[in-house]
Design an enzyme around this catalytic site. Structure first.
Site, PDB file in Angstrom:
ATOM      1  N   VAL A 172       0.968  -1.072  -0.194  1.00 45.90           N
ATOM      2  CA  VAL A 172       0.172   0.118   0.010  1.00 45.90           C
ATOM      3  C   VAL A 172       0.912   1.128   0.064  1.00 45.90           C
ATOM      4  O   VAL A 172       0.530   2.373  -0.742  1.00 45.90           O
ATOM      5  CB  VAL A 172      -0.974   0.031   1.141  1.00 45.90           C
ATOM      6  CG1 VAL A 172      -1.750   1.173   1.168  1.00 45.90           C
ATOM      7  CG2 VAL A 172      -1.869  -1.252   1.136  1.00 45.90           C
TER       8      VAL A 172
ATOM      9  N   ASP B 141       3.813   1.611  -1.076  1.00 46.29           N
ATOM     10  CA  ASP B 141       4.524   1.785  -2.620  1.00 46.29           C
ATOM     11  C   ASP B 141       3.481   2.394  -3.671  1.00 46.29           C
ATOM     12  O   ASP B 141       3.964   3.014  -4.380  1.00 46.29           O
ATOM     13  CB  ASP B 141       4.930   0.452  -2.995  1.00 46.29           C
ATOM     14  CG  ASP B 141       6.273  -0.204  -2.305  1.00 46.29           C
ATOM     15  OD1 ASP B 141       6.847   0.546  -1.643  1.00 46.29           O
ATOM     16  OD2 ASP B 141       6.617  -1.578  -2.110  1.00 46.29           O
TER      17      ASP B 141
ATOM     18  N   GLU C 242      21.400   7.925  29.748  1.00 48.20           N
ATOM     19  CA  GLU C 242      21.254   7.483  28.473  1.00 48.20           C
ATOM     20  C   GLU C 242      22.343   6.665  27.912  1.00 48.20           C
ATOM     21  O   GLU C 242      23.765   6.801  28.429  1.00 48.20           O
ATOM     22  CB  GLU C 242      21.113   8.812  27.484  1.00 48.20           C
ATOM     23  CG  GLU C 242      19.912   9.812  28.037  1.00 48.20           C
ATOM     24  CD  GLU C 242      20.058  11.110  27.304  1.00 48.20           C
ATOM     25  OE1 GLU C 242      20.352  11.056  25.980  1.00 48.20           O
ATOM     26  OE2 GLU C 242      19.711  12.025  27.959  1.00 48.20           O
TER      27      GLU C 242
ATOM     28  N   LYS D  40      25.335   5.718  25.558  1.00 45.14           N
ATOM     29  CA  LYS D  40      26.305   6.162  24.642  1.00 45.14           C
ATOM     30  C   LYS D  40      26.308   5.605  23.404  1.00 45.14           C
ATOM     31  O   LYS D  40      27.129   4.591  23.426  1.00 45.14           O
ATOM     32  CB  LYS D  40      27.489   6.492  25.323  1.00 45.14           C
ATOM     33  CG  LYS D  40      28.621   7.371  24.816  1.00 45.14           C
ATOM     34  CD  LYS D  40      30.014   7.458  25.413  1.00 45.14           C
ATOM     35  CE  LYS D  40      30.868   8.550  24.620  1.00 45.14           C
ATOM     36  NZ  LYS D  40      31.240   8.053  23.249  1.00 45.14           N
TER      37      LYS D  40
ATOM     38  N   ASP E  43      27.655   4.416  19.962  1.00 42.84           N
ATOM     39  CA  ASP E  43      28.844   4.706  19.254  1.00 42.84           C
ATOM     40  C   ASP E  43      28.704   4.747  17.744  1.00 42.84           C
ATOM     41  O   ASP E  43      28.627   4.125  16.916  1.00 42.84           O
ATOM     42  CB  ASP E  43      29.539   3.384  19.362  1.00 42.84           C
ATOM     43  CG  ASP E  43      31.195   3.423  19.009  1.00 42.84           C
ATOM     44  OD1 ASP E  43      31.508   4.542  18.937  1.00 42.84           O
ATOM     45  OD2 ASP E  43      31.808   2.350  18.708  1.00 42.84           O
TER      46      ASP E  43
ATOM     47  N   ARG F 116      29.739  17.026  13.394  1.00 41.58           N
ATOM     48  CA  ARG F 116      30.189  17.926  14.750  1.00 41.58           C
ATOM     49  C   ARG F 116      31.380  18.554  14.145  1.00 41.58           C
ATOM     50  O   ARG F 116      31.598  19.753  14.714  1.00 41.58           O
ATOM     51  CB  ARG F 116      30.691  16.777  15.560  1.00 41.58           C
ATOM     52  CG  ARG F 116      31.276  17.480  16.767  1.00 41.58           C
ATOM     53  CD  ARG F 116      32.294  16.357  17.700  1.00 41.58           C
ATOM     54  NE  ARG F 116      31.417  15.498  18.193  1.00 41.58           N
ATOM     55  CZ  ARG F 116      30.736  15.632  19.362  1.00 41.58           C
ATOM     56  NH1 ARG F 116      30.699  16.987  19.963  1.00 41.58           N
ATOM     57  NH2 ARG F 116      29.744  14.754  19.848  1.00 41.58           N
TER      58      ARG F 116
ATOM     59  N   TYR G  30      18.761  13.248  21.022  1.00 41.74           N
ATOM     60  CA  TYR G  30      18.863  13.287  22.618  1.00 41.74           C
ATOM     61  C   TYR G  30      19.344  14.700  23.084  1.00 41.74           C
ATOM     62  O   TYR G  30      19.147  14.579  24.317  1.00 41.74           O
ATOM     63  CB  TYR G  30      20.139  12.357  23.085  1.00 41.74           C
ATOM     64  CG  TYR G  30      21.501  12.667  22.263  1.00 41.74           C
ATOM     65  CD1 TYR G  30      22.084  13.774  22.378  1.00 41.74           C
ATOM     66  CD2 TYR G  30      22.249  11.665  21.315  1.00 41.74           C
ATOM     67  CE1 TYR G  30      23.473  13.978  21.691  1.00 41.74           C
ATOM     68  CE2 TYR G  30      23.465  12.026  20.828  1.00 41.74           C
ATOM     69  CZ  TYR G  30      24.134  13.332  20.844  1.00 41.74           C
ATOM     70  OH  TYR G  30      25.074  13.131  20.167  1.00 41.74           O
TER      71      TYR G  30
ATOM     72  N   LYS H  17      32.353   5.406  30.734  1.00 42.69           N
ATOM     73  CA  LYS H  17      32.677   4.583  29.749  1.00 42.69           C
ATOM     74  C   LYS H  17      33.147   3.300  30.168  1.00 42.69           C
ATOM     75  O   LYS H  17      33.711   2.791  31.217  1.00 42.69           O
ATOM     76  CB  LYS H  17      34.035   5.122  28.880  1.00 42.69           C
ATOM     77  CG  LYS H  17      34.111   6.493  28.147  1.00 42.69           C
ATOM     78  CD  LYS H  17      33.233   6.488  26.935  1.00 42.69           C
ATOM     79  CE  LYS H  17      33.900   5.784  25.974  1.00 42.69           C
ATOM     80  NZ  LYS H  17      34.899   6.465  25.514  1.00 42.69           N
TER      81      LYS H  17
ATOM     82  N   CYS I 228      67.945 -12.685  10.216  1.00 43.20           N
ATOM     83  CA  CYS I 228      66.802 -12.686   9.501  1.00 43.20           C
ATOM     84  C   CYS I 228      65.870 -13.999   9.627  1.00 43.20           C
ATOM     85  O   CYS I 228      66.829 -15.033   8.868  1.00 43.20           O
ATOM     86  CB  CYS I 228      67.103 -11.914   8.044  1.00 43.20           C
ATOM     87  SG  CYS I 228      65.475 -12.050   7.104  1.00 43.20           S
TER      88      CYS I 228
ATOM     89  N   CYS J 119      66.295 -14.671   5.260  1.00 43.54           N
ATOM     90  CA  CYS J 119      67.745 -15.161   4.609  1.00 43.54           C
ATOM     91  C   CYS J 119      68.830 -15.620   5.592  1.00 43.54           C
ATOM     92  O   CYS J 119      70.154 -15.887   5.100  1.00 43.54           O
ATOM     93  CB  CYS J 119      68.017 -13.760   3.679  1.00 43.54           C
ATOM     94  SG  CYS J 119      68.648 -12.351   4.840  1.00 43.54           S
TER      95      CYS J 119
ATOM     96  N   CYS K  64      66.827  -6.118   8.405  1.00 43.15           N
ATOM     97  CA  CYS K  64      67.364  -6.692   7.522  1.00 43.15           C
ATOM     98  C   CYS K  64      68.134  -5.997   6.607  1.00 43.15           C
ATOM     99  O   CYS K  64      67.218  -5.318   5.994  1.00 43.15           O
ATOM    100  CB  CYS K  64      66.801  -7.955   6.876  1.00 43.15           C
ATOM    101  SG  CYS K  64      67.978  -9.061   5.776  1.00 43.15           S
TER     102      CYS K  64
ATOM    103  N   CYS L 293      67.727 -10.199   0.262  1.00 45.57           N
ATOM    104  CA  CYS L 293      66.793 -11.167   1.106  1.00 45.57           C
ATOM    105  C   CYS L 293      65.480 -11.337   0.311  1.00 45.57           C
ATOM    106  O   CYS L 293      65.021 -10.598  -0.210  1.00 45.57           O
ATOM    107  CB  CYS L 293      66.673 -10.288   2.213  1.00 45.57           C
ATOM    108  SG  CYS L 293      65.356 -10.855   3.377  1.00 45.57           S
TER     109      CYS L 293
END
Length: 681
Positions: A38, A40, A119, A121, A123, A142, A231, A321, A415, A418, A433, A438
């Protein structure tokens, strides 16, 4: 006004109201009121009315959530009200210290209970939304808190952001702050699609969201289905109908049509705040979006005004945190990787542990100093986490669980590829090295030489290079140009046509300009930009070698070239094996010099002055070198790697990791049409 005119207007208005009401119920209230079929049908009816008479298009029409051509770039806008960050607390002791400071600022007795709002936080990515007379007129990132980038067209695609507020008498203006995010399920679907297309995967939802918000094509933003939680509310001071508390402000935002996170709580005192924090330490793992803590705000808005702000953050709010997710694991072995420049990187391999949604079994230890700092021993139990929720790292060792007589782990003296003696220069963190023969260094040198930014040899990938080195068919860059079709056909997955094409590509690469050849040599500290500057100042390898070994002050006189690069050039050109390489290349047909013709200086304005670009992928009509030439002629600079200093990334088809990094850093991405628009701006 005739009836034939008013009927479409009335119907369009009715359809807008029905569709916006249905979208709000679906995206904000999570309580659908209309079947998709509907919706659509009504949407198509409205679209047909608007196409027939564009004067019927209104700012709050759902057809306007995605529209218009991609932008050529973003403009900087100043926030009406500063978008400050929050101070952080990482445990309840720090929370109590913050609360004590708040009471002191408000001249309240220690121990006084002040109602607060807790609230989650989220991410995600902070946005500032500006409304005038109830209509969304601007959305901005921001930025630095004072200025952000205007991304209104992109934010209009977020279905949970109202284009017109559900208020009968809205104020003349208002500002709403909130967090844009990509839910975990949506993020997984995006990465699945990218993987199916052979594209680099996003590291996490936050980075994907940041990159999406700074896409120049709103249709790309719309396809990624971002969400938004409001928020914070800012209203004119003379508007008397506003809320008196943060809790009421959240309710006000809901009434205005915004989606507000349902997990907020009104908390009577600090003890309730601590209980809220502890509850969500476990509860957050059941959410379909990432949260790394809780935000605690003084509820009374007048008391918020009295508490005021520091230079960086409000005194009346703090983010508490959660520690980064950590897990213990048993160290299995210490392995070492050899990079293109010979740098040895120690890698801790440990029993797989689940972290931030993935299984982790390896973490780089950077250098010998980090090994000493950790005091790592064989068989140790280590604590692992994902730095920034992305990169695995070893945080510490648990020595109390160390096996008896465990051997301290150190970098090898030779190494691992080598067997040559490793070298660590005084004052450097890296151990290297220095054997130019090498196999690991050779493989890296060959990959670098044939890369897009250097000699750009198509058809010579890492797998083929490994075969050539492992079979002893190639011992230097020059040996690539001694390969013939018959020898190449003897390699795995190499047919006669592919071999023929590769021989032709190698021959063609001899015509690459001197600055690309210089960059391709892989001299320590000489990147693409520095190579171009050096090639311009020293138009041949002979000129540069003379300056490097006899007059190093001429090297440092080149703009942007310092003593570190001059010293690296001196060492490289003084090495016998490198001198032999240059002579071999000349015998094979390399000029190792600039062409005689000088490029004319650009006349007129330079629209891209001060802008830095990175090119990735295949553009429709421009080659990489053509696009670079156009950018540089317009005053811009092209570099090979994406960083925070990059202004734009120009991406074509089959763009790789540079595109993903640009999106993760929020750097604008241009296609060829966008670039052309900038060039004539």
């Amino acid at each position: 006004m005739s009836s034939t005119t008013s009927e479409p207007q009335a119907r369009a208005s009715e359809l807008r109201a029905l569709l916006n009401q249905a979208a709000h119920a679906y995206y904000v209230l999570d309580a659908p009121v209309m079947e998709d079929s509907v919706y659509d049908r009504l949407y198509r009816e409205l679209l047909e009315l608007e196409n027939a008479d564009p004067s019927l298009i209104a700012v709050d029409s759902p057809t306007q959530r995605v529209g218009g051509a991609p932008a050529a770039g973003f403009s900087s806008v100043r926030h009406r009200i500063g978008l400050l960050s929050l101070d952080n607390a990482f445990n309840t002791t720090e929370l109590e210290a913050w609360y004590g400071r708040l009471l002191k600022v408000l001249d309240r007795e220690p121990g006084t209970a002040l109602p607060m709002v807790g609230e989650l936080k989220i991410d995600g990515n902070a946005l500032a939304l500006s409304y005038e007379n109830g209509v969304l007129v601007r959305a901005a990132t921001r930025g630095d808190g004072e200025q952000g980038e205007e991304i209104t067209a992109n934010v209009r695609t977020i279905a949970s952001v109202p284009l017109r507020l559900q208020l009968e008498n809205p104020p003349a203006w208002l500002e709403v702050r909130g967090e844009a995010l990509i839910p975990d399920g949506t993020f997984a679907a995006i990465n699945n699609e990218r993987q199916a297309r052979g594209e680099a995967l996003f590291a996490n939802p936050r980075n994907a969201c940041a990159g999406t918000l700074r896409q120049l094509d709103p249709k790309v933003v719309a396809a990624r289905k971002l969400d938004f939680f409001a928020y914070t509310l800012h209203l004119p001071q003379d508007w008397s109908e506003g809320p008196a508390s943060q809790w009421d402000a959240l309710e006000w935002l809901k009434q205005a049509g915004f989606k507000v996170n349902p997990n907020a709580a009104l908390l009577p005192d600090l003890e309730a705040v601590e209980a809220f924090f502890e509850h969500w330490d476990d509860g957050r793992r059941q959410l379909n979006y990432a949260t790394d803590g809780v935000v605690v705000k003084l509820n009374d808005l007048k008391l918020q005004d009295s508490a005021g702000f520091t230079q960086k953050a409000p005194r009346w709010a703090i983010a508490l945190k959660y520690p980064a997710e950590e897990a213990p694991s048993k160290l299995l072995r210490l392995s070492c990787q050899v990079g293109r420049t010979g740098v040895i990187t120690p890698v801790a391999e440990f029993e797989p542990v689940p972290l931030a949604g993935t299984s982790v079994s390896r973490a780089t230890l950077h250098n010998a100093d980090r090994l000493v700092e950790l005091d790592l021993h064989a068989g140790d139990t280590i604590v692992v986490r994902k730095a920034g929720e992305i990169i695995p790292e070893v945080v510490r060792v648990l020595p109390e669980l160390r096996p008896a007589a465990a051997k301290r782990l150190e970098l090898p003296h030779t190494c691992p590829e080598c067997g040559s003696e490793l070298v660590r220069e005084e004052g450097e963190a890296a151990t290297r090295c220095v054997n130019s023969s090498c196999p690991a260094i050779l493989r890296g040198a060959l990959r670098h030489w044939v890369s897009k930014s250097a000699l750009d040899v198509d058809g010579l990938g890492s797998k083929l290079i490994e075969q050539l080195v492992d079979r002893g068919l190639v011992g230097s860059i020059a040996d690539l140009y001694r390969l013939d079709g018959a020898l190449l056909c003897s390699l795995e997955r190499m047919g006669s046509k592919s071999a023929e094409n590769l021989v032709a590509a190698l021959a063609q690469s001899k015509q690459q300009p001197w600055h690309r050849q210089l960059y391709g040599l892989g001299i320590h500290h000489v990147g693409e930009v520095n190579a171009k500057a050096l090639a311009k100042a020293f138009p041949s390898a002979a000129d540069l070698a003379t300056a490097a070994t006899e007059t190093p002050e001429a090297i440092t006189a080149v703009y942007g070239i310092g003593g570190e690069i001059a010293q690296s050039l001196q060492q490289w050109f003084s090495t016998g094996a490198n001198q032999e390489l240059l002579m071999a290349l000349e015998r094979l047909g390399f000029s190792l010099a600039s062409a005689e013709e000088e490029q004319p200086e650009p006349s007129g304005p330079a629209p891209l002055t001060g802008q830095t670009f990175v090119l990735t992928g295949t553009l429709p009509s421009l080659s990489r070198s053509q696009a670079q030439a156009l950018i540089e002629a317009a005053g811009g600079k092209v570099t090979s790697s994406v960083s925070k200093k990059t202004s734009y990334v120009v991406a074509g088809e089959e763009a790789g990791s540079k595109l993903s990094k640009a999106e993760s850093l929020g750097i604008p991405v241009l296609d060829e049409a966008n670039l052309q628009a900038l060039l004539v701006r």
